[in-house]
Scaffold this motif. Structure first.
Motif, PDB file in Angstrom:
ATOM      1  N   ALA A  43       0.694  -1.168   0.094  1.00  0.00           N
ATOM      2  CA  ALA A  43      -0.573   0.027  -0.195  1.00  0.00           C
ATOM      3  C   ALA A  43       1.077   0.939   0.110  1.00  0.00           C
ATOM      4  O   ALA A  43       0.885   2.525  -0.729  1.00  0.00           O
ATOM      5  CB  ALA A  43      -1.054   0.032   1.399  1.00  0.00           C
ATOM      6  N   THR A  44       2.220   1.263   0.981  1.00  0.00           N
ATOM      7  CA  THR A  44       2.798   2.475   0.820  1.00  0.00           C
ATOM      8  C   THR A  44       3.347   2.855  -0.057  1.00  0.00           C
ATOM      9  O   THR A  44       3.402   4.006  -0.857  1.00  0.00           O
ATOM     10  CB  THR A  44       3.514   2.389   2.197  1.00  0.00           C
ATOM     11  N   GLU A  45       3.781   1.334  -0.679  1.00  0.00           N
ATOM     12  CA  GLU A  45       4.713   1.962  -2.059  1.00  0.00           C
ATOM     13  C   GLU A  45       3.285   2.607  -2.874  1.00  0.00           C
ATOM     14  O   GLU A  45       3.922   3.309  -4.035  1.00  0.00           O
ATOM     15  CB  GLU A  45       5.207   0.460  -2.952  1.00  0.00           C
ATOM     16  N   LEU A  46       2.420   1.688  -3.062  1.00  0.00           N
ATOM     17  CA  LEU A  46       1.267   2.375  -4.793  1.00  0.00           C
ATOM     18  C   LEU A  46       1.386   4.078  -4.129  1.00  0.00           C
ATOM     19  O   LEU A  46       0.972   4.447  -4.882  1.00  0.00           O
ATOM     20  CB  LEU A  46       0.178   1.366  -4.526  1.00  0.00           C
ATOM     21  N   VAL A  47       1.249   4.548  -2.847  1.00  0.00           N
ATOM     22  CA  VAL A  47       0.691   5.613  -2.415  1.00  0.00           C
ATOM     23  C   VAL A  47       1.719   6.686  -3.320  1.00  0.00           C
ATOM     24  O   VAL A  47       1.541   7.838  -4.154  1.00  0.00           O
ATOM     25  CB  VAL A  47       0.474   5.719  -1.369  1.00  0.00           C
ATOM     26  N   ASP A  48       3.022   5.760  -2.739  1.00  0.00           N
ATOM     27  CA  ASP A  48       4.486   6.641  -3.433  1.00  0.00           C
ATOM     28  C   ASP A  48       4.305   6.989  -4.931  1.00  0.00           C
ATOM     29  O   ASP A  48       5.146   7.916  -5.100  1.00  0.00           O
ATOM     30  CB  ASP A  48       5.714   6.065  -2.608  1.00  0.00           C
ATOM     31  N   LEU A  49       4.146   5.729  -5.921  1.00  0.00           N
ATOM     32  CA  LEU A  49       4.114   5.684  -6.615  1.00  0.00           C
ATOM     33  C   LEU A  49       2.912   6.501  -7.487  1.00  0.00           C
ATOM     34  O   LEU A  49       2.662   7.049  -9.446  1.00  0.00           O
ATOM     35  CB  LEU A  49       4.328   4.235  -7.081  1.00  0.00           C
ATOM     36  N   GLY A  50       1.612   7.295  -6.424  1.00  0.00           N
ATOM     37  CA  GLY A  50       0.942   8.224  -7.435  1.00  0.00           C
ATOM     38  C   GLY A  50      -0.481   7.224  -6.811  1.00  0.00           C
ATOM     39  O   GLY A  50      -1.390   8.147  -8.106  1.00  0.00           O
ATOM     40  N   VAL A  51      -0.124   6.381  -6.905  1.00  0.00           N
ATOM     41  CA  VAL A  51      -2.159   5.503  -6.621  1.00  0.00           C
ATOM     42  C   VAL A  51      -2.725   5.869  -5.638  1.00  0.00           C
ATOM     43  O   VAL A  51      -2.260   5.992  -4.579  1.00  0.00           O
ATOM     44  CB  VAL A  51      -1.921   4.399  -6.482  1.00  0.00           C
ATOM     45  N   ARG A  52      -3.899   6.649  -5.862  1.00  0.00           N
ATOM     46  CA  ARG A  52      -4.864   7.093  -5.983  1.00  0.00           C
ATOM     47  C   ARG A  52      -6.093   6.376  -4.479  1.00  0.00           C
ATOM     48  O   ARG A  52      -6.332   6.631  -3.445  1.00  0.00           O
ATOM     49  CB  ARG A  52      -5.291   8.736  -5.015  1.00  0.00           C
ATOM     50  N   ARG A  53      -6.440   5.740  -5.430  1.00  0.00           N
ATOM     51  CA  ARG A  53      -7.871   5.104  -4.799  1.00  0.00           C
ATOM     52  C   ARG A  53      -7.519   3.507  -5.535  1.00  0.00           C
ATOM     53  O   ARG A  53      -6.471   2.870  -6.810  1.00  0.00           O
ATOM     54  CB  ARG A  53      -8.917   5.384  -5.236  1.00  0.00           C
ATOM     55  N   VAL A  54      -8.209   2.570  -5.237  1.00  0.00           N
ATOM     56  CA  VAL A  54      -7.951   1.733  -5.611  1.00  0.00           C
ATOM     57  C   VAL A  54      -9.493   0.789  -5.091  1.00  0.00           C
ATOM     58  O   VAL A  54     -10.399   0.650  -4.491  1.00  0.00           O
ATOM     59  CB  VAL A  54      -6.769   0.447  -4.614  1.00  0.00           C
ATOM     60  N   ASN A  55      -9.566  -0.686  -5.931  1.00  0.00           N
ATOM     61  CA  ASN A  55     -10.796  -1.862  -5.791  1.00  0.00           C
ATOM     62  C   ASN A  55     -10.551  -2.610  -5.023  1.00  0.00           C
ATOM     63  O   ASN A  55      -9.453  -3.161  -5.363  1.00  0.00           O
ATOM     64  CB  ASN A  55     -11.614  -1.420  -6.837  1.00  0.00           C
ATOM     65  N   VAL A  56     -11.244  -2.478  -3.818  1.00  0.00           N
ATOM     66  CA  VAL A  56     -10.408  -3.979  -3.268  1.00  0.00           C
ATOM     67  C   VAL A  56     -11.876  -4.986  -3.886  1.00  0.00           C
ATOM     68  O   VAL A  56     -13.485  -4.427  -3.166  1.00  0.00           O
ATOM     69  CB  VAL A  56     -10.461  -4.016  -1.896  1.00  0.00           C
ATOM     70  N   SER A  57     -12.242  -6.705  -4.169  1.00  0.00           N
ATOM     71  CA  SER A  57     -12.962  -6.951  -4.236  1.00  0.00           C
ATOM     72  C   SER A  57     -13.441  -7.795  -2.837  1.00  0.00           C
ATOM     73  O   SER A  57     -12.477  -8.828  -2.451  1.00  0.00           O
ATOM     74  CB  SER A  57     -12.993  -7.975  -5.641  1.00  0.00           C
ATOM     75  N   LEU A  58     -14.471  -8.199  -2.219  1.00  0.00           N
ATOM     76  CA  LEU A  58     -14.768  -8.357  -0.732  1.00  0.00           C
ATOM     77  C   LEU A  58     -16.651  -8.919  -1.466  1.00  0.00           C
ATOM     78  O   LEU A  58     -17.054  -7.913  -1.404  1.00  0.00           O
ATOM     79  CB  LEU A  58     -14.335  -8.033  -0.142  1.00  0.00           C
ATOM     80  N   ASP A  59     -16.500 -10.082  -0.676  1.00  0.00           N
ATOM     81  CA  ASP A  59     -17.733 -10.066  -1.193  1.00  0.00           C
ATOM     82  C   ASP A  59     -18.757 -10.339   0.027  1.00  0.00           C
ATOM     83  O   ASP A  59     -20.276 -10.900   0.108  1.00  0.00           O
ATOM     84  CB  ASP A  59     -18.436 -11.808  -2.344  1.00  0.00           C
ATOM     85  N   THR A  60     -17.607 -10.569   1.135  1.00  0.00           N
ATOM     86  CA  THR A  60     -18.613 -11.283   2.159  1.00  0.00           C
ATOM     87  C   THR A  60     -17.771 -10.840   3.496  1.00  0.00           C
ATOM     88  O   THR A  60     -16.593 -10.460   3.536  1.00  0.00           O
ATOM     89  CB  THR A  60     -18.624 -12.635   2.724  1.00  0.00           C
ATOM     90  N   LEU A  61     -18.237 -10.516   4.380  1.00  0.00           N
ATOM     91  CA  LEU A  61     -17.552 -10.254   5.646  1.00  0.00           C
ATOM     92  C   LEU A  61     -18.040 -11.229   6.993  1.00  0.00           C
ATOM     93  O   LEU A  61     -16.832 -10.743   8.022  1.00  0.00           O
ATOM     94  CB  LEU A  61     -18.279  -9.161   6.975  1.00  0.00           C
ATOM     95  N   ASP A  62     -17.976 -12.461   6.005  1.00  0.00           N
ATOM     96  CA  ASP A  62     -18.282 -13.602   7.670  1.00  0.00           C
ATOM     97  C   ASP A  62     -16.792 -14.519   6.897  1.00  0.00           C
ATOM     98  O   ASP A  62     -16.796 -14.935   5.648  1.00  0.00           O
ATOM     99  CB  ASP A  62     -19.068 -14.410   6.753  1.00  0.00           C
ATOM    100  N   PRO A  63     -16.359 -14.841   7.978  1.00  0.00           N
ATOM    101  CA  PRO A  63     -14.997 -15.493   7.355  1.00  0.00           C
ATOM    102  C   PRO A  63     -14.549 -16.821   7.120  1.00  0.00           C
ATOM    103  O   PRO A  63     -14.339 -17.241   6.132  1.00  0.00           O
ATOM    104  CB  PRO A  63     -13.977 -15.607   8.739  1.00  0.00           C
ATOM    105  N   ASP A  64     -16.426 -17.575   7.301  1.00  0.00           N
ATOM    106  CA  ASP A  64     -16.108 -18.283   7.039  1.00  0.00           C
ATOM    107  C   ASP A  64     -16.695 -19.233   5.054  1.00  0.00           C
ATOM    108  O   ASP A  64     -15.994 -19.644   4.312  1.00  0.00           O
ATOM    109  CB  ASP A  64     -17.383 -19.692   7.672  1.00  0.00           C
ATOM    110  N   LYS A  65     -17.970 -18.320   5.689  1.00  0.00           N
ATOM    111  CA  LYS A  65     -18.406 -17.890   3.656  1.00  0.00           C
ATOM    112  C   LYS A  65     -17.328 -17.067   2.686  1.00  0.00           C
ATOM    113  O   LYS A  65     -16.881 -17.835   1.464  1.00  0.00           O
ATOM    114  CB  LYS A  65     -18.898 -16.657   4.050  1.00  0.00           C
ATOM    115  N   PHE A  66     -15.976 -16.822   3.529  1.00  0.00           N
ATOM    116  CA  PHE A  66     -14.892 -16.028   2.467  1.00  0.00           C
ATOM    117  C   PHE A  66     -14.336 -16.835   2.402  1.00  0.00           C
ATOM    118  O   PHE A  66     -13.751 -17.393   1.489  1.00  0.00           O
ATOM    119  CB  PHE A  66     -14.396 -15.442   4.088  1.00  0.00           C
ATOM    120  N   ALA A  67     -13.800 -18.310   3.048  1.00  0.00           N
ATOM    121  CA  ALA A  67     -13.298 -19.017   2.457  1.00  0.00           C
ATOM    122  C   ALA A  67     -13.883 -20.455   1.593  1.00  0.00           C
ATOM    123  O   ALA A  67     -13.664 -20.598   0.950  1.00  0.00           O
ATOM    124  CB  ALA A  67     -12.658 -19.928   3.887  1.00  0.00           C
TER     125      ALA A  67
END
Ligand code: SAM
Length: 333
Positions: free
Chosen positions: A109-133
């Protein structure tokens, strides 16, 4: 600086690049469990990818998104980000961004910011650890949460991408909206698209139209239409109670092709002019044929001249086969 206009008068200003077809997860709607990945020899080097991306920037691309597979598992990926960040510095590029599953964000993350990246999309379909697995087949939610924390701390703006999955995360919609509100993240819901064979399951079982998602959200949240645009396909509303935005990407219930400004490059140098059509242009041959970029520039122009009007994804019981045979991880989501 050039300009790329397709046959329907759309200016092509957005390039999405799948830098690898490999991923550390195997999401059930995206890949089959036993995926065969491309042999390394077929994959462009990072230097070649940089040269290709730079040709697009020279011809009018203003926004570059690195995706995959998982872009942050490609070895030395920061070298490509560093190379491309020079276009941000020169003003030729407005935005360099990534779509990632978040598993490696704590590291980068820090290096990305240093290189000028300002936002990222993070794919996450659930907040439940078991469902995530279960969804990712072997991913650890903890690791993604650590990545998100690191990204937030580094100052990256974050948008969560969640694929709406019937019977899987449809009971978590409100929880996700509330959580994104608390964390200061925007949230986009995506309809599952019929791309690539995924083994036993069928997409009819997974598919949930976003009209249903929106109707459910309307029961709890005050959603106001807004005119916000990121250059991508999502339509946005703002959530009065959280002050955050929710986007809807609806390739099936509402085709968004009329305003398409995008093309997609794979890690083998194949250019897809539409996510949902099979036609493609080989850019690896002109890239490798000569050190000067004339052949490449011509090949890009020829490809843009045959960008189709749109896709025709269909998911229903009569259409059991995917609309396009390649996986999203190949073309880049
Ligand atoms: N690994 C990265 C990630 O997880 O974001 C980037 C690549 S992934 C293919 C990009 C996005 O495509 C993810 O949000 C994923 O959920 C989505 N995706 C993959 N297959 C899909 C499908 N068949 N329909 C809809 N979205 C899909």
């Amino acid at each position: 600086m050039g300009e790329m206009i397709d046959p329907f008068g759309r200016a092509i200003t957005y390039l999405r690049v799948s830098v690898t077809d490999r991923c550390d997860f195997r999401c059930v709607y995206c890949m089959s469990e036993d995926m065969t990945f491309l042999p390394k020899a077929e994959v462009l080097s990072l230097e070649e990818l940089e040269r290709l991306c730079s040709a697009f920037v020279r011809q009018g691309v203003r926004k570059l998104r690195l995706t995959g597979g998982e872009p942050l598992v490609r070895r030395n990926i920061m070298n490509l980000c560093r190379g491309l960040s020079r276009h941000l510095k020169s003003g030729a590029l407005d935005e360099l961004t990534l779509t990632t599953n978040g598993s490696q964000l704590a590291k980068y993350a820090t290096e990305l910011v240093d290189l000028g990246v300002r936002r990222v999309n993070v794919s996450l379909d659930t907040l439940d650890p078991d469902k995530f697995a279960a969804i990712t087949r072997w991913g650890k939610l903890d690791k993604v949460m650590q990545g998100l924390e690191a990204a937030k701390a580094a100052g990256l703006a974050i948008k969560i991408n969640a694929v709406a999955l019937k019977g899987v995360n449809d009971d978590e919609l409100d929880r996700m909206v509330a959580w994104c509100g608390d964390e200061g993240f925007d949230l986009t819901f995506i309809e599952v698209m019929p791309m690539g064979d995924i083994g036993g399951e069928t997409r009819v079982d997974q598919y949930m139209p976003l009209s249903m998602v929106r109707a459910k959200l309307n029961e709890k949240w005050t959603l106001d239409e807004i005119d916000y645009k990121t250059g991508g396909p999502a339509r946005y509303v703002s959530v009065k109670e959280t002050g955050r935005r929710i986007g809807f990407i609806t390739p099936l219930t509402h085709n968004f092709c009329e305003s398409c400004n995008r093309v997609r490059l794979t890690c083998t140098g194949t250019l897809y002019m539409c996510l949902g059509q099979e036609d493609a242009a080989d850019l690896r041959t002109p890239l490798r044929m000569s050190d000067d970029d004339d052949l490449l520039d011509n090949a890009i122009h020829e490809a843009i001249a045959r960008k189709p009007k749109g896709h025709d994804f269909i998911i229903d019981r009569r259409h059991k086969r995917p609309s396009v045979s390649r996986h999203m991880s190949h073309t880049g989501g």
